[in-house]
Design an enzyme around this catalytic site. Structure first.
Site, PDB file in Angstrom:
ATOM      1  CG  ASP A   1      -2.144   0.620   1.162  1.00 21.12           C
ATOM      2  OD1 ASP A   1      -2.313   1.435   0.122  1.00 21.12           O
ATOM      3  OD2 ASP A   1      -3.067   0.458   1.857  1.00 21.12           O
TER       4      ASP A   1
ATOM      5  CG  ASP B   1      -9.223   2.501  -0.525  1.00 22.77           C
ATOM      6  OD1 ASP B   1      -8.853   1.215  -0.637  1.00 22.77           O
ATOM      7  OD2 ASP B   1      -8.704   3.477   0.106  1.00 22.77           O
TER       8      ASP B   1
HETATM    9  C1  DGJ Z   1      -5.831   1.864   2.014  1.00 24.10           C
HETATM   10  C2  DGJ Z   1      -6.144   0.604   1.169  1.00 24.10           C
HETATM   11  O1  DGJ Z   1      -6.547   1.011  -0.216  1.00 24.10           O
HETATM   12  C3  DGJ Z   1      -7.432   0.038   1.896  1.00 24.10           C
HETATM   13  O2  DGJ Z   1      -7.664  -1.241   1.331  1.00 24.10           O
HETATM   14  C4  DGJ Z   1      -6.770  -0.462   3.236  1.00 24.10           C
HETATM   15  O3  DGJ Z   1      -5.570  -1.276   3.145  1.00 24.10           O
HETATM   16  C5  DGJ Z   1      -6.063   0.644   3.960  1.00 24.10           C
HETATM   17  N1  DGJ Z   1      -5.245   1.683   3.169  1.00 24.10           N
HETATM   18  C6  DGJ Z   1      -5.477   0.506   5.101  1.00 24.10           C
HETATM   19  O4  DGJ Z   1      -4.868   1.207   6.082  1.00 24.10           O
END
Ligand code: DGJ
Length: 741
Positions: free
Chosen positions: A478, A548
């Site tokens: 991430d 997301d």
């Molecule tokens: C952003 C990601 O896109 C989410 O899926 C998740 O992993 C969060 N970060 C966790 O902090």
């Protein structure tokens, strides 16, 4: 096929798949672009380069010739000598100021493809798969050599371009702008389509007619970004999914970029892509070289659908790399939207057990397992398991999940450091920063300075330590903030402009090290969802968390837009809970499943809470996806109905041999007394007989049996279509399983 050079006309003809790309050395060694489009039979163009007037444009070849750099379709344009359009390259030197004068001095043609040091790129597995042309342009005054590189793939209508600069002079050259490719097209009769967005609504396609002036899509955020994407399509007005000429340009890079379109006074269009010049400079010392990232140029005369399918195949097979490239990807259960930061060993194992009973193959432990991270304010950089939550460590929880039949995956955010972390307390200079300025925080975190070797080594070893112990077979990588105060403690003041690109080189080096040390691990990239969905990341990590935003309906334009360039095998797509956590919408579980089956299927909800009816639906979805997974990952995608234009969406996958297909239809809002509609399939063999099974929909009892299960020819399915069953209520969908007999 391949690349030819005609010495008498000084013309290069590159044939790639079904397209031709033609260049010519003209006049006193200027390199001109002559053609990029459908494949031409002859090696050379019979007609000479047409010259336009050049009012108000001085010429380096004398004022009474008809020569002008301002109207010449330059293959790699520069400024200071009479071309007043956007240049591909800008430098600063003591000898020549900002001026350049690049002339052809020679070329080489060789089988295969050359790799780009330190940068992700397409590749061949056999030299017979393509040919590479390198053209040398030299500026006599500064000693700058520009090597333009072109690979023409035999099987793909794609030309891969890149540029290397070599300083053969005696003084340093400051590079202030270096585009990876520039393309001068003869007219401006184009719509351009780019992918614009924001967090949670990435890559919505925007289609606009070109006109005079300069247009640009860009990112200056230190990542390719949610807001723009480093790829664009140029289509003749009126081009549809299945008809007409379209061109694509896509940059293999994950950092700051610009794609610029400059339509000049004579309606010529110049398109270029490369590292964003803002915030970038590079000091090229004598004998040193600089490699700019690769750009892919693609063409189709059969519409946007064929253009996308061509790109998908190349990206899937010759850009993505590593053992997982050709493998089926596991159906995963991610605990993020199920638990967020609040979990312990027991709840994870319970969740895993519940998922395993449904057919889930991989359990992903998301954010919050390390340091003392109970929210997003701490611990990034401290990659040590939090024993409060997992008292017996990661190995314990992973082996328990393995006993349940699940693979184990782990979340990292390796490019960041929390201000509240041991790593930051120990190495406050390891983040990007500018002395004397406060350090801007994003999600309470700072960006590690990947332009430094010591930082890259630390991260590589910290992750290796975890990956070599536990049974981790998947990593979610991430990246949750953009860059500010882009400076490095190790670079001198005059070279701070190199930091952002050096960061990318460091990142690529870390990813190359980790993916080769742990070839069995499937890496999925993520940046707050799809904030870094680009070909650079896809080279190392074959899939990306698309957004997301997990709402099935809001996802439709995101997934459709993404598919303009990127294959379904690159898209992570999850079924989540309702009301949806991002938009609050309630959609049927069946629809959430159909939409998530447009990519790598996953679940991101607390399946322990699901009732028996929902669990049965999920079980069926997983069974269905296991059947169609090879189609989604390796088949051809046909976009049948675009959700941006209509109250519905439809798409289908067809296997390469046309023996299997799967089509999906989603109606967005319900209407009273709707007309009876048919959906026409694409890509099937018209001479083949197919068996069709309808999945989902309601009111099926009102349909004749032949509309639910039928056997007929591919010609009827594509020309007449199938009846769309009644779908009562908002956000309903159905699908068809299509098998050749
Ligand atoms: C952003 C990601 O896109 C989410 O899926 C998740 O992993 C969060 N970060 C966790 O902090």
């Amino acid at each position: 096929m391949g690349i030819s050079f005609n010495a008498s006309t000084r013309m290069f003809h590159l044939r790639a798949g079904l397209c031709s790309y033609i260049l010519q050395v003209v006049d006193e060694g200027y390199l001109a672009h002559r053609f990029f489009g459908g494949q031409l039979v002859e090696d050379r163009l019979a007609q000479p380069l047409m010259r336009t007037m050049r009012p108000f444009s001085p010429s380096p070849e004398g004022s009474d010739t008809d020569f002008s750099l301002d109207t010449l379709p330059q293959e790699y344009p520069y400024s200071g000598r009479g071309d007043f359009r956007t240049p591909a390259i800008e430098i600063q030197t003591s000898a020549a100021g900002e001026t350049l004068d690049l002339r052809y001095i020679g070329h080489r043609i060789a089988a295969g493809k050359i790799s780009l040091p330190g940068l992700p790129a397409t590749y061949v597995e056999d030299p017979e798969e393509g040919q590479t042309l390198e053209i040398d342009l030299v500026d006599g005054l500064t000693g700058l050599r520009v090597v333009l590189r072109y690979t023409a793939f035999v099987e793909h209508s794609v030309i891969a371009r890149s540029v290397t600069l070599i300083n053969e002079g005696e003084n340093p050259i400051k590079i202030e702008r270096i585009m990876s490719a520039s393309l001068d097209l003869a007219d401006a009769e184009y719509d351009w389509i780019h992918l614009a967005g924001a967090w949670g609504r990435e890559r919505h396609p925007v289609r606009e007619r070109l006109g005079p002036g300069v247009r640009q899509v860009e990112s200056r955020r230190g990542a390719s970004s949610h807001q723009a994407n480093p790829a664009a399509v140029f289509a003749r007005p009126g081009v549809t999914e299945s008809h007409g000429e379209a061109w694509a340009i896509a940059l293999v890079y994950s950092g700051n970029f610009s794609i610029t379109v400059d339509v000049n006074q004579y309606q010529n269009t110049r398109v270029m892509a490369g590292i964003h010049p803002s915030g970038f400079s590079w000091s090229l010392l004598p004998e040193a070289s600089f490699h700019a990232p690769e750009v892919l140029l693609s063409f189709s005369d059969a519409g946007l659908g064929a253009l996308s399918r061509g790109l998908h195949k190349l990206i899937r097979t010759r850009l993505a790399s590593g053992a997982h490239r050709d493998r089926l990807r596991p159906i995963l259960l991610n605990n993020w939207e199920a638990t967020y930061f609040q979990f312990d060993r027991a709840s994870l194992v319970d969740l895993g057990r519940s998922g395993a009973e449904l057919g889930i193959e991989l359990f992903v432990l998301d954010d919050g397992w390390f340091g003392h991270r109970d929210d997003d304010t701490s611990s990034l950089g401290d990659w040590v398991v939090d024993l409060r939550k997992l008292p017996d460590g990661l190995e314990d929880v992973s082996s328990e999940l393995q006993r349940l039949g699940l693979q184990f995956g782990l979340w990292f955010e390796p490019e960041m450091v929390s201000s509240d972390s041991d790593l930051y307390r120990l190495h406050p200079d390891w983040c990007l920063h500018v002395p004397g300025r406060s350090r801007s925080l994003g999600r309470h975190q700072l960006v590690l300075d990947y332009s430094r070797d010591d930082v890259c080594d630390y991260v590589t070893e910290a992750l290796s330590d975890i990956l070599s112990k536990g049974a981790v077979t998947y990593v979610k990588w991430d990246m949750n903030r953009n860059m500010t105060e882009v400076g490095s403690a190790l670079l001198p003041a005059a070279r701070q402009g190199e930091t952002a690109h050096r960061y990318m080189l460091g990142l690529y080096a870390v990813m190359a090290a980790l993916t080769s040390r742990f070839p069995h691990v499937l890496f999925e990239s993520c940046s707050g969802g799809g904030g870094r969905f680009d070909l650079g990341m896809l080279h190392f990590m074959p899939q990306v968390w698309t957004s997301d935003n997990t709402d099935a309906i809001d996802r439709l334009p995101i997934q459709f837009g993404t598919s303009l360039i990127y294959p379904s095998s690159a898209m992570g797509a999850h079924v989540s809970a309702v009301p949806n956590h991002q938009v609050g919408r309630i959609t049927p579980l069946e629809t959430r499943g159909f939409v998530a089956m447009m990519g790598n299927l996953g679940y991101e909800l607390d399946v322990r809470q699901s009732n028996e009816e929902d669990r049965a639906i999920i079980r069926d979805q997983i069974c269905l996806y296991k059947e169609i997974r090879p189609l989604v990952l390796f088949g051809d995608l046909y976009r049948l109905r675009d959700p941006k234009e209509r109250n519905d969406a439809a798409w289908m996958y067809v296997s390469e041999d046309k023996g299997m297909a799967f089509a999906t239809f989603i109606r967005i809002l319900a209407r009273a007394n709707p007309p009876l509609e048919t959906l026409r399939f694409c890509g099937l063999d018209p001479l083949q007989h197919y068996h069709i099974r309808l999945i989902g929909g309601d009111g099926l009892e009102h349909l004749p049996l032949e509309a639910v299960t039928l056997t007929t020819g591919g010609d009827e399915l594509m020309s007449v279509g199938v009846v769309i069953p009644p779908l009562t209520g908002d956000y309903r969908g159905c699908a068809w399983r299509i098998t050749a007999i």
